[in-house]
Design a protein around this motif. Structure first.
Motif, PDB file in Angstrom:
ATOM      1  N   MET A   1       0.853  -1.171   0.000  1.00 24.19           N
ATOM      2  CA  MET A   1       0.000   0.000   0.000  1.00 24.19           C
ATOM      3  C   MET A   1       0.896   1.230   0.000  1.00 24.19           C
ATOM      4  SD  MET A   1      -3.220   0.885   2.468  1.00 24.19           S
ATOM      5  CE  MET A   1      -2.420   0.515   3.986  1.00 24.19           C
ATOM      6  N   LYS A   2       0.883   1.952  -1.130  1.00 23.76           N
ATOM      7  CA  LYS A   2       1.743   3.118  -1.256  1.00 23.76           C
ATOM      8  C   LYS A   2       1.024   4.360  -1.758  1.00 23.76           C
ATOM      9  CE  LYS A   2       5.950   0.550  -2.210  1.00 23.76           C
ATOM     10  NZ  LYS A   2       7.058   0.354  -3.125  1.00 23.76           N
ATOM     11  N   THR A   3      -0.013   4.180  -2.524  1.00 26.10           N
ATOM     12  CA  THR A   3      -0.667   5.327  -3.158  1.00 26.10           C
ATOM     13  C   THR A   3      -1.862   5.816  -2.344  1.00 26.10           C
ATOM     14  OG1 THR A   3      -2.202   3.993  -4.470  1.00 26.10           O
ATOM     15  CG2 THR A   3      -0.029   4.443  -5.447  1.00 26.10           C
ATOM     16  N   GLY A   4      -2.317   7.008  -2.681  1.00 25.69           N
ATOM     17  CA  GLY A   4      -3.497   7.558  -2.034  1.00 25.69           C
ATOM     18  C   GLY A   4      -4.726   6.694  -2.280  1.00 25.69           C
ATOM     19  N   ARG A   5      -4.793   6.110  -3.451  1.00 22.12           N
ATOM     20  CA  ARG A   5      -5.916   5.226  -3.793  1.00 22.12           C
ATOM     21  C   ARG A   5      -5.936   4.001  -2.879  1.00 22.12           C
ATOM     22  NH1 ARG A   5      -9.343   3.259  -7.830  1.00 22.12           N
ATOM     23  NH2 ARG A   5      -9.065   1.076  -8.355  1.00 22.12           N
ATOM     24  N   ASP A   6      -4.770   3.415  -2.647  1.00 28.38           N
ATOM     25  CA  ASP A   6      -4.675   2.250  -1.758  1.00 28.38           C
ATOM     26  C   ASP A   6      -5.175   2.595  -0.357  1.00 28.38           C
ATOM     27  OD1 ASP A   6      -3.487   0.862  -3.860  1.00 28.38           O
ATOM     28  OD2 ASP A   6      -1.444   1.221  -3.131  1.00 28.38           O
ATOM     29  N   VAL A   7      -4.747   3.744   0.153  1.00 24.64           N
ATOM     30  CA  VAL A   7      -5.145   4.174   1.496  1.00 24.64           C
ATOM     31  C   VAL A   7      -6.647   4.441   1.543  1.00 24.64           C
ATOM     32  CG1 VAL A   7      -4.911   6.037   3.192  1.00 24.64           C
ATOM     33  CG2 VAL A   7      -2.880   5.083   2.104  1.00 24.64           C
ATOM     34  N   PHE A   8      -7.158   5.111   0.514  1.00 21.58           N
ATOM     35  CA  PHE A   8      -8.580   5.433   0.463  1.00 21.58           C
ATOM     36  C   PHE A   8      -9.431   4.158   0.470  1.00 21.58           C
ATOM     37  CE2 PHE A   8     -12.480   6.260  -1.928  1.00 21.58           C
ATOM     38  CZ  PHE A   8     -13.022   7.283  -1.173  1.00 21.58           C
ATOM     39  N   ILE A  68       2.393   8.265  -1.676  1.00 21.29           N
ATOM     40  CA  ILE A  68       2.384   9.185  -0.538  1.00 21.29           C
ATOM     41  C   ILE A  68       3.807   9.287   0.004  1.00 21.29           C
ATOM     42  CG2 ILE A  68       1.458   9.587   1.770  1.00 21.29           C
ATOM     43  CD1 ILE A  68      -1.010   7.958   0.826  1.00 21.29           C
ATOM     44  N   PRO A  69       4.341  10.508   0.143  1.00 25.94           N
ATOM     45  CA  PRO A  69       5.740  10.673   0.549  1.00 25.94           C
ATOM     46  C   PRO A  69       5.959  10.578   2.060  1.00 25.94           C
ATOM     47  CG  PRO A  69       4.792  12.802   0.092  1.00 25.94           C
ATOM     48  CD  PRO A  69       3.729  11.783  -0.201  1.00 25.94           C
ATOM     49  N   LEU A  70       5.455   9.535   2.668  1.00 24.92           N
ATOM     50  CA  LEU A  70       5.667   9.264   4.090  1.00 24.92           C
ATOM     51  C   LEU A  70       6.254   7.868   4.225  1.00 24.92           C
ATOM     52  CD1 LEU A  70       2.281  10.607   5.530  1.00 24.92           C
ATOM     53  CD2 LEU A  70       4.520  11.660   5.811  1.00 24.92           C
ATOM     54  N   SER A  71       6.687   7.517   5.408  1.00 23.26           N
ATOM     55  CA  SER A  71       7.261   6.192   5.617  1.00 23.26           C
ATOM     56  C   SER A  71       6.207   5.113   5.389  1.00 23.26           C
ATOM     57  CB  SER A  71       7.812   6.078   7.042  1.00 23.26           C
ATOM     58  OG  SER A  71       6.748   6.067   7.975  1.00 23.26           O
ATOM     59  N   ALA A  72       6.673   3.927   5.058  1.00 25.27           N
ATOM     60  CA  ALA A  72       5.762   2.799   4.835  1.00 25.27           C
ATOM     61  C   ALA A  72       4.941   2.522   6.092  1.00 25.27           C
ATOM     62  CB  ALA A  72       6.549   1.569   4.410  1.00 25.27           C
ATOM     63  N   SER A  73       5.558   2.689   7.241  1.00 21.02           N
ATOM     64  CA  SER A  73       4.860   2.456   8.500  1.00 21.02           C
ATOM     65  C   SER A  73       3.684   3.423   8.673  1.00 21.02           C
ATOM     66  CB  SER A  73       5.845   2.620   9.664  1.00 21.02           C
ATOM     67  OG  SER A  73       5.182   2.549  10.889  1.00 21.02           O
ATOM     68  N   ALA A  74       3.900   4.695   8.356  1.00 25.85           N
ATOM     69  CA  ALA A  74       2.829   5.685   8.491  1.00 25.85           C
ATOM     70  C   ALA A  74       1.718   5.427   7.485  1.00 25.85           C
ATOM     71  CB  ALA A  74       3.390   7.093   8.310  1.00 25.85           C
ATOM     72  N   VAL A  75       2.098   5.088   6.258  1.00 27.24           N
ATOM     73  CA  VAL A  75       1.102   4.874   5.212  1.00 27.24           C
ATOM     74  C   VAL A  75       0.254   3.643   5.509  1.00 27.24           C
ATOM     75  CG1 VAL A  75       0.802   4.327   2.761  1.00 27.24           C
ATOM     76  CG2 VAL A  75       2.429   6.077   3.440  1.00 27.24           C
ATOM     77  N   GLU A  76       0.858   2.607   6.031  1.00 24.96           N
ATOM     78  CA  GLU A  76       0.120   1.362   6.260  1.00 24.96           C
ATOM     79  C   GLU A  76      -0.567   1.298   7.617  1.00 24.96           C
ATOM     80  OE1 GLU A  76       2.557  -2.011   5.427  1.00 24.96           O
ATOM     81  OE2 GLU A  76       3.115  -1.246   3.456  1.00 24.96           O
TER      82      GLU A  76
END
Length: 128
Positions: A1-8, A68-76
């Protein structure tokens, strides 16, 4: 999960805003889809100063397909819960909003922060 779409999409699944087959239905949640980019940017901007140096300015995503330009931990582990809280608020879902806001704050407090060094200094006496 890396993109804004994945998070959404992850946030939508966490909220249970899915069809019978468990997938997110764009037609059913059209209003939330329109707000998706703004909500992802808002939560990413909230996490930005916790992870980055103060000199770096946050550059909002122009599309949900961007990484998303944040760490993988924050994004996931953090971002989906903040996005879910805002989505629940936009949908008028108070129960989910309270739950995900609380969870987001707990996870946000555990975000990785840049290491900072503090030098030892001796106190100075204040003389006129």
């Amino acid at each position: 999960m890396k993109t804004g779409r994945d998070v959404f999409f992850r946030a939508m699944v966490l909220l249970g805003y899915t069809g019978v087959d468990g997938t997110v239905d764009g037609a059913q949640s059209a209003e939330l889809f329109r707000r998706g980019l703004d909500i992802v940017n808002q939560v990413a901007a909230d996490l930005w100063p916790l992870e980055k140096e103060k000199e770096e300015a946050f550059a909002p995503l122009k599309a949900l397909t961007q990484e998303i330009p944040l760490s993988a931990s924050a994004v996931e582990n953090i971002l989906p819960y903040g996005v879910a809280a805002f989505l629940a608020q936009a949908d008028g879902d108070g129960t989910n909003q309270q739950f995900f806001t609380s969870l987001y704050q707990q996870k946000r407090n555990m975000a990785e922060r840049p290491l900072k060094r503090r030098g030892d200094v001796l106190p100075r006496s204040w003389e006129e």
